[in-house]
Design an enzyme around this catalytic site. Structure first.
Site, short mmCIF file in Angstrom:
data_model
loop_
_atom_site.label_atom_id
_atom_site.label_comp_id
_atom_site.label_asym_id
_atom_site.label_seq_id
_atom_site.Cartn_x
_atom_site.Cartn_y
_atom_site.Cartn_z
CE LYS A 57 -9.98 -9.22 -12.22
NZ LYS A 57 -8.94 -8.39 -12.83
CG ASP A 58 -9.41 -9.75 -4.85
OD1 ASP A 58 -8.92 -10.04 -5.96
OD2 ASP A 58 -8.89 -8.92 -4.08
CG HIS A 65 -2.14 -0.92 0.92
ND1 HIS A 65 -3.44 -0.56 1.14
CD2 HIS A 65 -2.19 -2.18 0.42
CE1 HIS A 65 -4.25 -1.55 0.81
NE2 HIS A 65 -3.51 -2.55 0.38
CD GLU A 67 6.21 -32.14 2.60
OE1 GLU A 67 7.29 -32.71 2.31
OE2 GLU A 67 6.11 -31.42 3.59
#
Lengths: 404, 174, 275
Positions: free
Chosen positions: A236-237, A207, A280
């Site tokens: 949108k998110d 920011h 993993e």
């Protein structure tokens, strides 16, 4: 209500903060869907912390009990199977998202000035995530948990002089055992909170300098080039979260073991190593880099560890290696080609990491170790080549648009 | 007019989506809340079965039920008579002996003193041929009723059922 | 469009991923079987689980345990209280106990050299999953194959033609008669040949043969039927919550698809206002 808010705002300016940093926060209007992955990562972090907290209320970090406790969660705890499958598959989706997020930053030059600190905090978060993922994988105390922990902690012995003592200190014993499991559990609980703290700093840094955008150019006219975050990017998110949840939940409910190794449903046995151990999936490219350094004799082990850690650390210097006057690879054809080679190579490294070290391709004609060494060279080569084509002005960037 | 209608529809869509989202989030909280409820292996302990065929007259056993002690007494004729005799007297917590047993000879009690939750001592230790709570001196009779001391209520009788003549199941299955 | 192109390239690239040869190979890949409980709509066949439980109790539990399952929980497949009590008593336990074998670990280790593994999670704990378990149960030499092996062994030599004949049975390279001979010698020593086990020699002797149990529901107890049933039972013991998971999954996914479509519509509407 407004009176109350006035009272609060006079003491803590919440309304201003929400207005300037959330609802009216100016966001480039041309962000594409690749920019959704930041909010998706935050969403996954919250899911992981929530499910992890509730799992922790049932789990016991005890080498004698841990394996049975996980089955207790799967069978006896109400919706315990759901919490565990959400958590186990959540790790996978968190890493998929974070890899896309990192690659998006690399493609659109989001690490370039003035976003270097933002980028570095991101790399630190990535490091912490890998640590957390590794620690969490140990907790079910299956064969892969145990031997994964054994192999990875044994990397510490590569440290010159004090390595052997150091690993005993990390284990709290002569091998991976009860003490190790207990401290790994505590760290697995702690690190996500550290990650959360770094995410806040990451967003603070974001920011301060504002979002990059697909064109990689600076905002000229805030009025014309940006949209308020709310409602445009909140919706949108959220839409992105919906799509993620469909895919994620499909795996959780219908293929929950797709990313898990069968061997981890065998209780840890310090007397017997599984025939083929793999970490993993999200560690596989780095695991391949580790194994590819096998030609330096007694120095190989240390060199392998250095190469593996270096493969991530090199991201720290990426902002200084890229000397191009242009940020976005949209306008940098050579860099773009290098980038896609890098991505394809990383996937190939992952595939090599998955296969046993003595495997061969093309009917024995091509030992995978050769391919692995090549892949390692290409991996680091990306950073070298990026420096060369930009520092020596080999790349001729395309003309940039004047505004978004 | 057209613009207004468009505007309304937009509002409705956004409101509906918001409502569906809130409902979904609330539903998602349910598994988390439910995960605190007793687990299946705990619920499996909701009932305890006891075989009384070896319990001779005058003897008692203590068995655990849901983590709490249960007294099962095979009462003698004398003890039953003692209990019935007291039915007509004045009791701090009046109850008839026949309402506290299913089969006269078997007395089943939740053995936690109604004063402060100590476990009373076996039958025959109290003043009325019954149970004495050692913590603060409450005396229960051969029907488990409070007769003397600080406890306010009779020892509770748990839910139980005889499966056959000699097998008692304590507690309701969940 | 760019994404489409990327997908295209990815698929092309995947086609070029070469076949991997492992340095250490050996076992035959167990073929895939039909499992009704697989797939998004799959549910356990209760009759099969019930039959499988019978095999588990009568055969497997001679040595193995199912430590995450209680005898009591077999009720849901149609066993009566009395049957369950009898099953539990057979192992010296009560119906509320876990399904633990009467054989203790120490004596098991003395007799077999290893402790027989717990079977509760077996179908999740091996590559190949159910197909592997079924493969192991059916992968021993059948009668005909055993006879053929015995016949070849009679003269203690392996001719070229015999090697050719035995190669597909023993899954060894026919061009190396010494490999065939070595395998035969181990079979002769009483080792348990199993074509689907990596390494081909398995600690457990063949547990099932035609007619090993008498099914209460009258189903013919062939080796294949029994193997299928007991594997189905083991799939249930590995994840008793599977049906609950899939049922809830459908509701969740229907909701999510619906909600995401709504969100997309809202997104379209809101962005239509963007300048």
């Amino acid at each position: 209500m407004s009176k109350l808010m006035e009272w609060v705002d006079a003491r803590l300016p919440i309304s201003d903060m929400i207005k300037s940093q959330a609802t009216e926060y100016p966001t480039p209007k041309n962000l594409n869907y690749w920019w959704n992955f930041g909010s998706l990562a935050l969403f996954m972090l919250i899911v992981m912390i929530a499910t992890g907290l509730f799992l922790a209320m049932h789990y016991k970090p005890d080498a004698q009990q841990a394996f049975d406790i996980v089955e207790h969660i799967m069978r006896d705890v109400n919706y315990g199977w759901l919490l565990r499958y959400l958590h186990a598959n959540g790790a996978t989706f968190f890493f998929i998202i974070i890899y896309v997020h990192i690659l998006r930053g690399m493609y659109y030059g989001s690490y370039r000035a003035p976003r270097e600190i933002l980028w570095w905090i991101g790399v630190i978060i990535f490091f912490l995530m890998m640590g957390t993922g590794f620690l969490g994988y140990v907790l079910p105390w299956g064969q892969m948990s145990y031997w994964g922990a054994a192999v990875i902690t044994n990397l510490i012995t590569a440290v010159p002089v004090v390595g052997e003592d150091l690993v005993v200190w990390v284990w709290g014993g002569f091998s991976v055992g009860d003490a190790t499991l207990n401290r790994f559990y505590v760290l697995h609980f702690l690190l996500p909170l550290v990650i959360f703290a770094f995410v806040i700093v990451h967003m603070w840094a974001l920011h301060a300098v504002h979002s990059n955008n697909p064109d990689g150019i600076d905002i000229v006219d805030e009025e014309k080039d940006t949209l308020p975050f709310h409602p445009y990017f909140t919706v949108k998110d959220l839409y992105g979260v919906g799509v993620l949840l469909i895919i994620y939940c499909w795996f959780v409910f219908f293929a929950p073991n797709a990313f898990l190794e069968p061997d981890n449903y065998i209780p840890a046995n310090p007397m017997q190593t599984p025939a083929h151990i793999v970490p993993e999936w999200y560690f596989l490219p780095f695991y391949a880099i580790l194994r590819s350094i096998d030609f330096l004799g007694s120095f190989s082990k240390l060199a392998g560890v250095i190469a593996m850690v270096g493969a991530i650390c090199i991201l720290f210097v990426l902002p200084f290696l890229d000397r191009s006057p242009v940020r976005s690879f949209r306008y940098r054809p050579l860099s773009r080609s290098l980038f896609w080679i890098f991505v394809a190579n990383a996937i190939m490294l992952g595939w090599i990491g998955y296969n046993p070290s003595d495997a061969t391709a093309f009917d024995g004609a091509l030992p995978l170790i050769i391919l692995g060494r090549t892949g390692t060279a290409v991996y680091f080569g990306y950073f070298v080549m990026l420096f060369i084509v930009t520092a020596f002005k080999i790349e001729k960037p395309l003309p940039l648009p004047k505004s978004l | 007019m057209v613009i207004e209608a468009e505007e309304n529809r937009r509002d409705f869509l956004i409101l509906a989506t918001g409502a569906v989202g809130v409902a979904g989030t609330a539903a998602a909280a349910w598994p988390f809340i439910r995960s605190w409820s007793p687990t299946a292996d705990v619920l499996a302990q909701a009932t305890t079965e006891a075989d009384l065929s070896a319990l001779a007259e005058g003897q008692m056993i203590t068995i655990p039920w849901q983590g709490k002690p249960i007294f099962i007494v095979h009462r003698s004729a004398e003890q039953i008579a003692q209990a019935k005799e007291a039915d007509s007297g004045s009791l701090p917590d009046p109850a008839l002996d026949k309402d506290r047993v299913q089969k006269e000879q078997y007395l089943v009690l939740l053995a936690l003193c109604t004063h402060l939750g100590c476990v009373p001592q076996p039958i025959g230790t109290g003043d009325f041929g019954g149970f004495l709570c050692p913590c603060h001196g409450s005396h229960y009779d051969t029907s488990g009723r409070i007769r003397k001391g600080p406890a306010p209520k009779n020892l509770p009788v748990p839910y139980y059922a005889f499966k056959d003549d000699h097998t008692v199941v304590i507690g309701k299955p969940v | 469009m760019k994404i489409l192109k990327f997908v295209q390239v990815a698929i092309l690239a995947a086609a070029f991923i070469p076949q991997i040869t492992l340095a250490s190979s050996g076992a035959v890949h167990p073929p895939a079987q039909e499992w009704g409980f697989k797939g998004a709509f799959g549910k356990f066949d209760n009759a099969a689980v019930k039959r499988g439980a019978q095999i588990a109790v009568e055969v497997c539990m001679g040595c193995h345990s199912f430590k995450y399952i209680k005898f009591e929980s077999l009720k849901q497949f149609g066993y009566t209280e009395a049957q369950i009590v009898a099953m539990a008593e057979g192992q010296g336990r009560t119906k509320k106990d876990k399904m633990l074998s009467a054989m203790d670990a120490i004596s098991a280790k003395e007799s077999f050299g290893i402790i027989p593994p717990d079977l509760s999670l077996m179908t999740k704990a091996r590559k190949g999953y159910e197909n592997y378990v079924y493969g192991i149960l059916t992968g021993y030499l059948n009668e005909g194959e055993a006879e053929l092996v015995a016949k070849v062994m009679e003269d203690e030599t392996v001719s070229k033609s015999e090697a050719l004949e035995l190669a597909p049975v023993l899954h060894v390279d026919a061009t190396h008669p010494e490999h065939v001979k070595h395998t035969l010698e181990r079979i002769g020593n009483g080792d348990n040949f199993n074509k689907y086990f990596p390494g081909q020699f398995f600690a457990m002797p063949s547990p099932l043969s035609d007619g090993a149990v008498e099914y209460a529901d009258g189903t013919e107890s062939s080796l294949k039927q029994m193997s299928h049933d007991v594997t189905t039972f083991m799939a249930w013991t590995a994840e008793p919550t599977m049906v609950e998971r899939k049922t809830l999954g459908f509701k969740v996914l229907i909701y999510l698809v619906f909600f995401t479509i709504m969100l997309y519509a809202v997104k379209r509407r809101i962005w239509a206002k963007a300048h």
